[in-house]
Design a protein around this motif. Structure first.
Motif, mmCIF file in Angstrom:
data_model
loop_
_atom_site.group_PDB
_atom_site.id
_atom_site.type_symbol
_atom_site.label_atom_id
_atom_site.label_comp_id
_atom_site.label_asym_id
_atom_site.label_seq_id
_atom_site.Cartn_x
_atom_site.Cartn_y
_atom_site.Cartn_z
ATOM 1 N N GLN A 220 139.788 -24.698 -23.646
ATOM 2 C CA GLN A 220 140.864 -24.653 -24.644
ATOM 3 C C GLN A 220 140.320 -24.827 -26.059
ATOM 4 O OE1 GLN A 220 143.816 -23.588 -24.012
ATOM 5 N NE2 GLN A 220 143.401 -23.497 -21.832
ATOM 6 N N TYR A 221 139.256 -25.583 -26.215
ATOM 7 C CA TYR A 221 138.655 -25.755 -27.540
ATOM 8 C C TYR A 221 138.127 -24.413 -28.052
ATOM 9 C CZ TYR A 221 136.173 -27.940 -31.404
ATOM 10 O OH TYR A 221 135.749 -28.299 -32.664
ATOM 11 N N GLN A 222 137.518 -23.661 -27.167
ATOM 12 C CA GLN A 222 137.013 -22.338 -27.564
ATOM 13 C C GLN A 222 138.169 -21.419 -27.969
ATOM 14 O OE1 GLN A 222 133.826 -21.703 -28.043
ATOM 15 N NE2 GLN A 222 133.326 -23.741 -27.300
ATOM 16 N N LEU A 223 139.278 -21.507 -27.256
ATOM 17 C CA LEU A 223 140.433 -20.649 -27.549
ATOM 18 C C LEU A 223 141.173 -21.072 -28.821
ATOM 19 C CD1 LEU A 223 141.836 -20.276 -23.935
ATOM 20 C CD2 LEU A 223 140.612 -18.540 -25.278
ATOM 21 N N ALA A 224 140.981 -22.298 -29.268
ATOM 22 C CA ALA A 224 141.689 -22.812 -30.448
ATOM 23 C C ALA A 224 140.900 -22.568 -31.731
ATOM 24 C CB ALA A 224 141.976 -24.302 -30.264
ATOM 25 N N GLY A 225 140.095 -21.545 -31.751
ATOM 26 C CA GLY A 225 139.223 -21.266 -32.879
ATOM 27 C C GLY A 225 139.927 -20.984 -34.187
ATOM 28 N N ALA A 226 141.206 -20.655 -34.161
ATOM 29 C CA ALA A 226 141.943 -20.370 -35.393
ATOM 30 C C ALA A 226 142.269 -21.639 -36.180
ATOM 31 C CB ALA A 226 143.232 -19.616 -35.073
ATOM 32 N N GLU A 227 142.168 -22.791 -35.528
ATOM 33 C CA GLU A 227 142.438 -24.056 -36.222
ATOM 34 C C GLU A 227 141.338 -24.298 -37.255
ATOM 35 O OE1 GLU A 227 145.215 -25.939 -35.823
ATOM 36 O OE2 GLU A 227 145.873 -24.372 -34.448
ATOM 37 N N THR A 228 141.694 -24.928 -38.361
ATOM 38 C CA THR A 228 140.775 -25.009 -39.493
ATOM 39 C C THR A 228 139.795 -26.175 -39.463
ATOM 40 O OG1 THR A 228 142.462 -26.193 -40.766
ATOM 41 C CG2 THR A 228 142.362 -23.803 -41.035
ATOM 42 N N THR A 229 140.100 -27.231 -38.714
ATOM 43 C CA THR A 229 139.191 -28.383 -38.661
ATOM 44 C C THR A 229 138.900 -28.745 -37.208
ATOM 45 O OG1 THR A 229 140.936 -30.067 -38.592
ATOM 46 C CG2 THR A 229 140.225 -29.310 -40.786
ATOM 47 N N PRO A 230 137.774 -29.400 -36.961
ATOM 48 C CA PRO A 230 137.491 -29.834 -35.598
ATOM 49 C C PRO A 230 138.585 -30.743 -35.027
ATOM 50 C CG PRO A 230 135.508 -29.973 -36.906
ATOM 51 C CD PRO A 230 136.641 -29.665 -37.854
ATOM 52 N N MET B 170 131.368 -30.557 -33.366
ATOM 53 C CA MET B 170 130.531 -30.553 -34.570
ATOM 54 C C MET B 170 130.325 -31.953 -35.142
ATOM 55 S SD MET B 170 131.897 -27.030 -36.249
ATOM 56 C CE MET B 170 133.584 -27.135 -35.657
ATOM 57 N N SER B 171 130.133 -32.916 -34.273
ATOM 58 C CA SER B 171 129.866 -34.315 -34.640
ATOM 59 C C SER B 171 130.981 -34.967 -35.453
ATOM 60 C CB SER B 171 128.528 -34.441 -35.382
ATOM 61 O OG SER B 171 127.475 -34.079 -34.523
ATOM 62 N N ASP B 172 132.183 -34.432 -35.353
ATOM 63 C CA ASP B 172 133.348 -35.059 -35.987
ATOM 64 C C ASP B 172 133.753 -36.218 -35.076
ATOM 65 O OD1 ASP B 172 136.152 -35.706 -36.462
ATOM 66 O OD2 ASP B 172 136.221 -33.915 -37.725
ATOM 67 N N THR B 173 133.500 -37.440 -35.523
ATOM 68 C CA THR B 173 133.713 -38.597 -34.640
ATOM 69 C C THR B 173 135.186 -38.839 -34.324
ATOM 70 O OG1 THR B 173 133.565 -40.087 -36.546
ATOM 71 C CG2 THR B 173 131.555 -39.744 -35.246
ATOM 72 N N ALA B 174 136.083 -38.509 -35.256
ATOM 73 C CA ALA B 174 137.519 -38.666 -34.971
ATOM 74 C C ALA B 174 137.946 -37.691 -33.877
ATOM 75 C CB ALA B 174 138.345 -38.460 -36.233
ATOM 76 N N ALA B 175 137.471 -36.462 -33.974
ATOM 77 C CA ALA B 175 137.785 -35.462 -32.955
ATOM 78 C C ALA B 175 137.152 -35.844 -31.621
ATOM 79 C CB ALA B 175 137.301 -34.082 -33.406
#
Length: 80
Positions: free
Chosen positions: A48-58, A22-27
């Protein structure tokens, strides 16, 4: 008329990562560092990014995805 310069495969991969986080440059910076132009790392990260959907920030999602992708990489280096 100017000629259009095509993207390299690595540039295309990095752009897809930037969009995925989502254009988060740090991520994106962390993810691009992990992927390093390697197609296997890229595919594992995306999964793994798709599976980590419960995390609150990119960024937290990216960090979790990288940890999980590194674990999955061991399956490819041990000859399993």
């Amino acid at each position: 008329m100017s000629e259009i310069t095509e993207m390299t495969d690595v540039q295309q991969m990095n752009l897809e990562i930037l969009r995925l986080v989502m254009s988060d440059t740090a991520a994106a910076e962390k993810a691009i560092g992990f992927v390093g132009g390697n197609r296997l790392n890229f595919e594992l990260f995306k999964d793994q990014y798709q599976l980590a959907g419960a995390e609150t920030t990119p960024l937290s999602r990216t960090e979790k995805a990288i940890r999980e992708a590194k674990e999955a990489l061991t399956l490819f280096s041990t000859g399993v």
